[in-house]
Design an enzyme around this catalytic site. Structure first.
Site, PDB file in Angstrom:
ATOM      1  CE  LYS A   1      58.134  41.503  -7.783  1.00  0.00           C
ATOM      2  NZ  LYS A   1      58.607  42.455  -6.780  1.00  0.00           N
TER       3      LYS A   1
ATOM      4  CE  LYS B   1      67.023  42.245  -6.927  1.00  0.00           C
ATOM      5  NZ  LYS B   1      66.062  42.390  -5.848  1.00  0.00           N
TER       6      LYS B   1
ATOM      7  CE  LYS C   1      64.839  48.641  -7.470  1.00  0.00           C
ATOM      8  NZ  LYS C   1      63.604  48.287  -6.787  1.00  0.00           N
TER       9      LYS C   1
HETATM   10  N1  AQP Z   1      66.738  37.253  -7.045  1.00  0.00           N
HETATM   11  C1  AQP Z   1      66.344  37.132  -5.777  1.00  0.00           C
HETATM   12  N2  AQP Z   1      66.847  36.152  -4.984  1.00  0.00           N
HETATM   13  C2  AQP Z   1      66.436  36.024  -3.703  1.00  0.00           C
HETATM   14  N3  AQP Z   1      65.503  36.821  -3.125  1.00  0.00           N
HETATM   15  C3  AQP Z   1      64.971  37.793  -3.870  1.00  0.00           C
HETATM   16  N4  AQP Z   1      64.029  38.732  -3.623  1.00  0.00           N
HETATM   17  C4  AQP Z   1      63.843  39.484  -4.734  1.00  0.00           C
HETATM   18  N5  AQP Z   1      64.643  39.066  -5.732  1.00  0.00           N
HETATM   19  C5  AQP Z   1      65.359  38.005  -5.233  1.00  0.00           C
HETATM   20  C6  AQP Z   1      63.328  38.868  -2.350  1.00  0.00           C
HETATM   21  O1  AQP Z   1      61.932  38.863  -2.631  1.00  0.00           O
HETATM   22  C7  AQP Z   1      61.267  39.630  -1.634  1.00  0.00           C
HETATM   23  C8  AQP Z   1      60.239  40.537  -2.275  1.00  0.00           C
HETATM   24  O2  AQP Z   1      60.866  41.425  -3.156  1.00  0.00           O
HETATM   25  P1  AQP Z   1      60.219  42.827  -3.512  1.00  0.00           P
HETATM   26  O3  AQP Z   1      58.878  42.647  -4.056  1.00  0.00           O
HETATM   27  O4  AQP Z   1      60.333  43.740  -2.342  1.00  0.00           O
HETATM   28  O5  AQP Z   1      61.086  43.371  -4.647  1.00  0.00           O
HETATM   29  P2  AQP Z   1      62.608  43.394  -4.907  1.00  0.00           P
HETATM   30  O6  AQP Z   1      63.448  42.870  -3.798  1.00  0.00           O
HETATM   31  O7  AQP Z   1      62.968  44.727  -5.365  1.00  0.00           O
HETATM   32  O8  AQP Z   1      62.589  42.309  -6.052  1.00  0.00           O
HETATM   33  P3  AQP Z   1      62.673  42.578  -7.562  1.00  0.00           P
HETATM   34  O9  AQP Z   1      62.234  41.366  -8.259  1.00  0.00           O
HETATM   35  O10 AQP Z   1      64.032  43.075  -7.884  1.00  0.00           O
HETATM   36  O11 AQP Z   1      61.575  43.684  -7.794  1.00  0.00           O
HETATM   37  P4  AQP Z   1      61.683  45.091  -8.479  1.00  0.00           P
HETATM   38  O12 AQP Z   1      62.289  44.799  -9.800  1.00  0.00           O
HETATM   39  O13 AQP Z   1      60.264  45.577  -8.555  1.00  0.00           O
HETATM   40  O14 AQP Z   1      62.557  45.957  -7.627  1.00  0.00           O
HETATM   41  C9  AQP Z   1      62.339  40.396  -0.869  1.00  0.00           C
HETATM   42  O15 AQP Z   1      62.526  39.796   0.405  1.00  0.00           O
HETATM   43  C10 AQP Z   1      63.575  40.216  -1.700  1.00  0.00           C
HETATM   44  O16 AQP Z   1      64.744  40.178  -0.903  1.00  0.00           O
END
Ligand code: AQP
Length: 339
Positions: free
Chosen positions: A204, A201, A118
């Site tokens: 968001k 993956k 990031k």
């Molecule tokens: N692509 C994915 N496949 C499986 N699990 C996923 N998680 C996120 N993306 C995938 C799981 O969702 C939970 C909540 O995630 P988060 O809100 O903590 O954010 P994150 O993991 O950082 O997800 P994003 O979508 O990538 O968000 P941003 O872009 O804001 O950083 C977690 O348990 C995660 O493992």
């Protein structure tokens, strides 16, 4: 006898970093949360303190936090069966986070790959110290509740390892107070990938609009995205993550939303093209998201109930968190405040 005492404890969270959860959040994490509220003493939070590690527009952030709570309820979390709360309503998270910051090596924190990725994308000047210490706050979240298990997607494995190391470090330095937690990662849905770029993956912040299925999107738009998902030049519908990541992703989504096994799907679509699979999956997704959106809207339309659920959740969470924090302060030798 209170059965809850017998149950293993789980804690997990999701950030309100967007107006909608995506299919990866749901299949990788939230769906397990719903299942585990029946078998575990479950604590689930909207991780708003984590969300501000990157800039947030205040009005949008507040609204996204409400949306996150409404979506969790719409997904099936039941406040009678689990403790649902907003992280910032429990100040002990930030307090224990500070103690653990002082136990974490700079080099140790620097090795977190999610931070490296990031910060490389954002550039060092725009990267906050909060993002750097995010995994330590996550450790505090988990340890405050003496969690036995943490249901998360595969991307969180390294952060869980850090949590375990910090718990063991504290316990050996100051005496055993923390439960050392295990990650609970469902292999099948650990990583839902981007529909347009099936080697990364679904995310968001990183996915293009066409690569991500947002649960609150217009169902028609989601159907269109499934239909234009990137597959490969072959025509065989077979689960093979290495050589056919796009098709495998579609099969994973299909299987997990319908409860059908992947081998059965492979058989069903034998000799049929990718088009048939995509058309059917688009329908499955539409059927799933349509009532989900309606339920979410229902919760949003009743802010008083939402607030009262959160007030009760914060009270239950604080009762546990305050006790753990008091123990940690005491073991580290902080002078107790006399009231
Ligand atoms: N692509 C994915 N496949 C499986 N699990 C996923 N998680 C996120 N993306 C995938 C799981 O969702 C939970 C909540 O995630 P988060 O809100 O903590 O954010 P994150 O993991 O950082 O997800 P994003 O979508 O990538 O968000 P941003 O872009 O804001 O950083 C977690 O348990 C995660 O493992």
């Amino acid at each position: 006898m209170d059965m809850a005492i017998e149950r293993p404890r789980v804690l997990s969270g999701i950030q309100p970093t967007s107006g909608s959860f995506h299919l990866g959040n749901y299949l990788g994490a939230v769906r397990q949360w719903v299942a585990q509220q029946e078998t575990h003493d479950a604590f689930y939070m909207v991780a708003d303190l984590h969300a501000v590690t990157v800039p947030q527009d205040p009005a949008e952030f507040r609204s996204n936090t409400r949306l996150a709570v409404a979506q969790l309820l719409a997904a099936g979390l039941d406040p009678e069966r689990c403790t649902l709360f907003v992280q910032s309503h429990v100040p002990e998270h930030a307090q224990l986070g500070w103690l653990l910051n002082c136990l974490t090596g700079f080099g140790e924190a620097s090795r977190m790959t999610q931070f490296k990725d990031k910060s490389a994308k954002q550039g060092v000047e725009r990267t906050t110290v909060g993002l750097f210490t995010y995994p330590v706050l996550m450790a505090a979240d988990i340890l405050l509740y003496q969690s036995d298990q943490v249901p998360v997607g595969g991307d969180q494995r390294q952060h869980l390892e850090l949590t375990r190391d910090l718990a063991e470090r504290f316990n050996s330095r100051y005496g055993e107070i923390f439960t050392v937690p295990e990650a609970f990662i469902l292999k099948e849905t650990a990583r839902i990938v981007d529909l347009q770029d099936p080697v990364v993956k679904m995310s968001k912040s990183a996915s293009t609009p066409k690569g991500i299925i947002d649960l609150l999107d217009e169902p028609k738009a989601s159907a269109k995205k499934i239909k234009s998902a990137v597959t490969d030049t072959d025509t065989v519908i077979r689960f093979d993550e290495e050589h056919k990541p796009g098709v495998s992703n579609l099969l994973t989504i299909y299987a997990s939303l319908t409860g059908t096994g992947i081998p059965e799907l492979e058989q069903r679509y034998e000799g049929k093209g990718y088009g048939a699979l995509k058309t059917d999956l688009a329908e499955v997704v539409v059927e799933w998201v349509t009532p989900f959106r309606e339920r979410t809207r229902g919760y949003l339309d009743d802010p008083e109930t939402l607030d009262s659920i959160l007030a009760k959740g914060a009270e239950k969470a604080r009762a546990v968190a305050a006790e753990t924090l008091a123990q940690a302060y005491d073991r580290m030798g902080f002078l107790a405040a006399k009231h």
